[in-house]
Design a protein around this motif. Structure first.
Motif, PDB file in Angstrom:
ATOM      1  N   GLU A  55     -21.325  -9.470 -39.603  1.00  0.00           N
ATOM      2  CA  GLU A  55     -22.254  -8.345 -39.624  1.00  0.00           C
ATOM      3  C   GLU A  55     -22.926  -8.153 -38.265  1.00  0.00           C
ATOM      4  OE1 GLU A  55     -25.012  -8.251 -42.858  1.00  0.00           O
ATOM      5  OE2 GLU A  55     -23.467  -8.596 -44.363  1.00  0.00           O
ATOM      6  N   LEU A  56     -22.943  -9.196 -37.449  1.00  0.00           N
ATOM      7  CA  LEU A  56     -23.494  -9.059 -36.101  1.00  0.00           C
ATOM      8  C   LEU A  56     -22.755  -7.979 -35.311  1.00  0.00           C
ATOM      9  CD1 LEU A  56     -24.021 -12.804 -35.099  1.00  0.00           C
ATOM     10  CD2 LEU A  56     -25.819 -11.089 -35.410  1.00  0.00           C
ATOM     11  N   TYR A  57     -21.445  -7.847 -35.566  1.00  0.00           N
ATOM     12  CA  TYR A  57     -20.661  -6.854 -34.831  1.00  0.00           C
ATOM     13  C   TYR A  57     -21.049  -5.431 -35.216  1.00  0.00           C
ATOM     14  CZ  TYR A  57     -17.719 -10.856 -33.710  1.00  0.00           C
ATOM     15  OH  TYR A  57     -17.265 -12.066 -33.260  1.00  0.00           O
ATOM     16  N   GLY A  58     -21.602  -5.251 -36.412  1.00  0.00           N
ATOM     17  CA  GLY A  58     -22.016  -3.926 -36.847  1.00  0.00           C
ATOM     18  C   GLY A  58     -23.484  -3.644 -36.595  1.00  0.00           C
ATOM     19  N   ASP A  59     -24.196  -4.598 -35.980  1.00  0.00           N
ATOM     20  CA  ASP A  59     -25.617  -4.427 -35.695  1.00  0.00           C
ATOM     21  C   ASP A  59     -25.756  -3.734 -34.347  1.00  0.00           C
ATOM     22  OD1 ASP A  59     -28.319  -4.726 -34.967  1.00  0.00           O
ATOM     23  OD2 ASP A  59     -28.508  -6.584 -36.129  1.00  0.00           O
ATOM     24  N   PRO A  60     -26.265  -2.510 -34.313  1.00  0.00           N
ATOM     25  CA  PRO A  60     -26.329  -1.768 -33.042  1.00  0.00           C
ATOM     26  C   PRO A  60     -27.279  -2.376 -32.030  1.00  0.00           C
ATOM     27  CG  PRO A  60     -27.544  -0.605 -34.759  1.00  0.00           C
ATOM     28  CD  PRO A  60     -26.817  -1.732 -35.437  1.00  0.00           C
ATOM     29  N   ASP A  61     -28.182  -3.253 -32.471  1.00  0.00           N
ATOM     30  CA  ASP A  61     -29.154  -3.850 -31.555  1.00  0.00           C
ATOM     31  C   ASP A  61     -28.676  -5.166 -30.953  1.00  0.00           C
ATOM     32  OD1 ASP A  61     -30.997  -1.780 -31.907  1.00  0.00           O
ATOM     33  OD2 ASP A  61     -31.804  -2.707 -33.726  1.00  0.00           O
ATOM     34  N   VAL A  62     -27.493  -5.629 -31.357  1.00  0.00           N
ATOM     35  CA  VAL A  62     -26.934  -6.872 -30.826  1.00  0.00           C
ATOM     36  C   VAL A  62     -25.773  -6.518 -29.901  1.00  0.00           C
ATOM     37  CG1 VAL A  62     -25.810  -9.053 -31.403  1.00  0.00           C
ATOM     38  CG2 VAL A  62     -27.607  -8.148 -32.885  1.00  0.00           C
ATOM     39  N   HIS A  63     -25.764  -7.136 -28.714  1.00  0.00           N
ATOM     40  CA  HIS A  63     -24.745  -6.827 -27.711  1.00  0.00           C
ATOM     41  C   HIS A  63     -23.868  -8.047 -27.451  1.00  0.00           C
ATOM     42  CE1 HIS A  63     -27.746  -3.665 -25.921  1.00  0.00           C
ATOM     43  NE2 HIS A  63     -27.256  -3.305 -27.099  1.00  0.00           N
ATOM     44  N   ASP A 100     -32.667 -10.838 -22.616  1.00  0.00           N
ATOM     45  CA  ASP A 100     -32.503  -9.704 -23.534  1.00  0.00           C
ATOM     46  C   ASP A 100     -31.344  -9.965 -24.493  1.00  0.00           C
ATOM     47  OD1 ASP A 100     -32.934  -6.636 -24.146  1.00  0.00           O
ATOM     48  OD2 ASP A 100     -30.778  -6.874 -23.787  1.00  0.00           O
ATOM     49  N   TYR A 101     -30.239 -10.489 -23.957  1.00  0.00           N
ATOM     50  CA  TYR A 101     -29.067 -10.814 -24.778  1.00  0.00           C
ATOM     51  C   TYR A 101     -29.437 -11.807 -25.877  1.00  0.00           C
ATOM     52  CZ  TYR A 101     -24.694 -13.217 -25.987  1.00  0.00           C
ATOM     53  OH  TYR A 101     -23.649 -13.811 -26.666  1.00  0.00           O
ATOM     54  N   LEU A 102     -30.150 -12.892 -25.506  1.00  0.00           N
ATOM     55  CA  LEU A 102     -30.498 -13.921 -26.487  1.00  0.00           C
ATOM     56  C   LEU A 102     -31.536 -13.416 -27.484  1.00  0.00           C
ATOM     57  CD1 LEU A 102     -30.615 -17.246 -24.421  1.00  0.00           C
ATOM     58  CD2 LEU A 102     -28.728 -16.248 -25.709  1.00  0.00           C
ATOM     59  N   GLN A 103     -32.474 -12.586 -27.020  1.00  0.00           N
ATOM     60  CA  GLN A 103     -33.445 -12.000 -27.941  1.00  0.00           C
ATOM     61  C   GLN A 103     -32.734 -11.168 -29.007  1.00  0.00           C
ATOM     62  OE1 GLN A 103     -36.786 -11.949 -28.306  1.00  0.00           O
ATOM     63  NE2 GLN A 103     -37.696 -12.713 -26.398  1.00  0.00           N
ATOM     64  N   ARG A 104     -31.830 -10.318 -28.561  1.00  0.00           N
ATOM     65  CA  ARG A 104     -31.122  -9.442 -29.494  1.00  0.00           C
ATOM     66  C   ARG A 104     -30.272 -10.246 -30.476  1.00  0.00           C
ATOM     67  NH1 ARG A 104     -30.733  -4.027 -28.121  1.00  0.00           N
ATOM     68  NH2 ARG A 104     -31.758  -3.431 -26.175  1.00  0.00           N
ATOM     69  N   LEU A 105     -29.577 -11.248 -29.961  1.00  0.00           N
ATOM     70  CA  LEU A 105     -28.718 -12.060 -30.815  1.00  0.00           C
ATOM     71  C   LEU A 105     -29.538 -12.832 -31.838  1.00  0.00           C
ATOM     72  CD1 LEU A 105     -25.925 -13.141 -31.516  1.00  0.00           C
ATOM     73  CD2 LEU A 105     -26.162 -14.815 -29.663  1.00  0.00           C
ATOM     74  N   HIS A 143     -32.497 -12.093 -33.117  1.00  0.00           N
ATOM     75  CA  HIS A 143     -33.004 -11.205 -34.166  1.00  0.00           C
ATOM     76  C   HIS A 143     -31.868 -10.713 -35.064  1.00  0.00           C
ATOM     77  CE1 HIS A 143     -37.284 -10.900 -33.330  1.00  0.00           C
ATOM     78  NE2 HIS A 143     -36.984 -11.006 -32.051  1.00  0.00           N
ATOM     79  N   GLY A 144     -30.661 -10.569 -34.504  1.00  0.00           N
ATOM     80  CA  GLY A 144     -29.524 -10.206 -35.338  1.00  0.00           C
ATOM     81  C   GLY A 144     -29.212 -11.276 -36.364  1.00  0.00           C
ATOM     82  N   VAL A 145     -29.240 -12.544 -35.945  1.00  0.00           N
ATOM     83  CA  VAL A 145     -29.002 -13.650 -36.876  1.00  0.00           C
ATOM     84  C   VAL A 145     -30.120 -13.711 -37.912  1.00  0.00           C
ATOM     85  CG1 VAL A 145     -28.725 -16.140 -37.108  1.00  0.00           C
ATOM     86  CG2 VAL A 145     -27.668 -14.958 -35.180  1.00  0.00           C
ATOM     87  N   ARG A 146     -31.358 -13.487 -37.465  1.00  0.00           N
ATOM     88  CA  ARG A 146     -32.472 -13.506 -38.418  1.00  0.00           C
ATOM     89  C   ARG A 146     -32.332 -12.374 -39.434  1.00  0.00           C
ATOM     90  NH1 ARG A 146     -38.164 -11.668 -38.613  1.00  0.00           N
ATOM     91  NH2 ARG A 146     -39.243 -13.120 -40.021  1.00  0.00           N
ATOM     92  N   ARG A 147     -31.867 -11.216 -38.999  1.00  0.00           N
ATOM     93  CA  ARG A 147     -31.663 -10.116 -39.944  1.00  0.00           C
ATOM     94  C   ARG A 147     -30.635 -10.492 -40.996  1.00  0.00           C
ATOM     95  NH1 ARG A 147     -33.024  -6.971 -35.349  1.00  0.00           N
ATOM     96  NH2 ARG A 147     -30.917  -6.862 -34.502  1.00  0.00           N
ATOM     97  N   ILE A 148     -29.588 -11.230 -40.591  1.00  0.00           N
ATOM     98  CA  ILE A 148     -28.602 -11.706 -41.555  1.00  0.00           C
ATOM     99  C   ILE A 148     -29.261 -12.655 -42.563  1.00  0.00           C
ATOM    100  CG2 ILE A 148     -26.595 -13.216 -41.806  1.00  0.00           C
ATOM    101  CD1 ILE A 148     -25.489 -12.006 -39.247  1.00  0.00           C
ATOM    102  N   ALA A 149     -30.076 -13.583 -42.054  1.00  0.00           N
ATOM    103  CA  ALA A 149     -30.727 -14.554 -42.937  1.00  0.00           C
ATOM    104  C   ALA A 149     -31.656 -13.865 -43.931  1.00  0.00           C
ATOM    105  CB  ALA A 149     -31.507 -15.577 -42.110  1.00  0.00           C
ATOM    106  N   LEU A 150     -32.383 -12.843 -43.482  1.00  0.00           N
ATOM    107  CA  LEU A 150     -33.324 -12.159 -44.376  1.00  0.00           C
ATOM    108  C   LEU A 150     -32.600 -11.226 -45.343  1.00  0.00           C
ATOM    109  CD1 LEU A 150     -36.305 -11.300 -41.981  1.00  0.00           C
ATOM    110  CD2 LEU A 150     -35.981 -13.286 -43.472  1.00  0.00           C
ATOM    111  N   GLU A 165     -42.711 -15.916 -31.309  1.00  0.00           N
ATOM    112  CA  GLU A 165     -43.397 -16.820 -30.380  1.00  0.00           C
ATOM    113  C   GLU A 165     -42.520 -18.019 -30.026  1.00  0.00           C
ATOM    114  OE1 GLU A 165     -47.492 -19.518 -30.098  1.00  0.00           O
ATOM    115  OE2 GLU A 165     -47.193 -18.122 -31.767  1.00  0.00           O
ATOM    116  N   ALA A 166     -41.872 -18.606 -31.043  1.00  0.00           N
ATOM    117  CA  ALA A 166     -41.003 -19.757 -30.789  1.00  0.00           C
ATOM    118  C   ALA A 166     -39.804 -19.358 -29.940  1.00  0.00           C
ATOM    119  CB  ALA A 166     -40.545 -20.377 -32.111  1.00  0.00           C
ATOM    120  N   LEU A 167     -39.272 -18.162 -30.170  1.00  0.00           N
ATOM    121  CA  LEU A 167     -38.140 -17.686 -29.385  1.00  0.00           C
ATOM    122  C   LEU A 167     -38.543 -17.472 -27.929  1.00  0.00           C
ATOM    123  CD1 LEU A 167     -35.231 -16.673 -29.155  1.00  0.00           C
ATOM    124  CD2 LEU A 167     -36.018 -14.447 -30.017  1.00  0.00           C
ATOM    125  N   GLU A 168     -39.707 -16.906 -27.698  1.00  0.00           N
ATOM    126  CA  GLU A 168     -40.185 -16.707 -26.324  1.00  0.00           C
ATOM    127  C   GLU A 168     -40.377 -18.045 -25.625  1.00  0.00           C
ATOM    128  OE1 GLU A 168     -43.681 -14.343 -26.665  1.00  0.00           O
ATOM    129  OE2 GLU A 168     -42.586 -12.514 -27.215  1.00  0.00           O
TER     130      GLU A 168
END
Length: 264
Positions: free
Chosen positions: A93-101, A110-115, A117-124, A238-241
């Motif tokens: 599903e990460l491949y279909g997430d427009p916010d993940v590159h 930016d790449y790691l932030q997007r990735l 949040h994409g994984v977190r969206r899958i988990a949620l 915060e932990a990601l930052e």
């Protein structure tokens, strides 16, 4: 698609306008002719989302699709193959997430932030499935969950190497990043009542509270309103930052971080 709920967690399905999956399931009662592997896996993801992993059997999945269980074996030879396919499907599903590159076109952070949040969206979106992502055998011994796809691992390492990480520091970053995601997100889905292991009770938290005398813990009782606040989104950010700041040190120094090293 419905509008996003402005007050919802931005990574939750509600915060994304209700979009939970890009993988279509076969319509219930659609019959054998409407099936293919992708639709069977989509139905399995939907079934686990609604009923839980513990309830998934080939017979029940067949009934969910309106076919006999034997009809599924043409597309998933075994339950183990089905579970592997479910993991592959949700990670894809990460491949279909427009916010993940797939490429770090705006920098590695930016790449790691997007990735992340994409994984977190899958988990949620699929909290009942996420423990599978953490526990299924990987495609290769050096692949760590939750980035189960060799394509994503390749993308991750290339993005960091192209951004000035040495090979050693890129691998160290991969380990730290995957550990951060796995630990945080498993904890987050477990707080939603998802069973992380077979020994977990489906209603484990309420059962524990019911058998504990809270009168011995006045501070805990007094702070219960604060302790009960759901700050998952803010804590994740915060932990990601903090992790990205630490990885910047790793990139600059071109070294593997050492345990107990507190330099910044």
């Amino acid at each position: 698609m419905s509008r996003p709920d402005q007050g919802a967690d931005p990574d939750s399905p509600e915060g994304r306008g209700g979009a939970a999956s890009v993988l279509p399931a076969a319509p219930a009662g659609g019959g054998r002719g409407s099936l293919d592997r992708r639709r069977v896996l989509g139905a399995a993801v939907e079934f686990i989302d609604h009923e839980g992993l513990h309830a998934l059997t080939m017979r029940r999945l067949g009934a969910y699709l309106g076919v006999e269980a034997m009809a599924l074996y043409r597309y998933v030879p075994s339950r183990e193959n089905l579970l592997d396919g479910v993991v592959e499907a949700v990670v894809d599903e990460l491949y279909g997430d427009p916010d993940v590159h797939l490429a770090a076109s705006h920098g590695w952070q930016d790449y790691l932030q997007r990735l992340a949040h994409g994984v977190r969206r899958i988990a949620l979106a699929h909290p009942e499935v996420f423990p599978l992502v953490a526990t299924r055998p990987p495609a290769a011994p050096w692949v760590r969950p939750p980035l189960r796809s060799l394509r994503w691992v390749e993308s991750f390492l290339d993005a960091l190497l192209d951004s000035g990480f040495t090979e050693a520091s890129a691998v160290a970053a991969y380990r730290a990043y995957s550990s951060f995601l796995l630990g945080h997100l498993l904890l987050e889905v477990s707080q939603k009542g998802v069973r992380i292991s077979p020994e977990d009770q489906a209603d484990g938290v309420p059962q524990a509270v019911a058998t504990t005398d809270l009168g011995e813990y006045p501070t805990v009782v007094r702070l219960e309103p604060l302790l009960s606040l759901d700050e998952s989104a803010a804590e994740f950010e915060e932990a990601l930052e903090n992790l990205l700041e630490r990885l910047e040190v790793v990139r600059r120094e071109g070294r593997t971080p050492r345990r107990g090293d507190s330099r910044s």
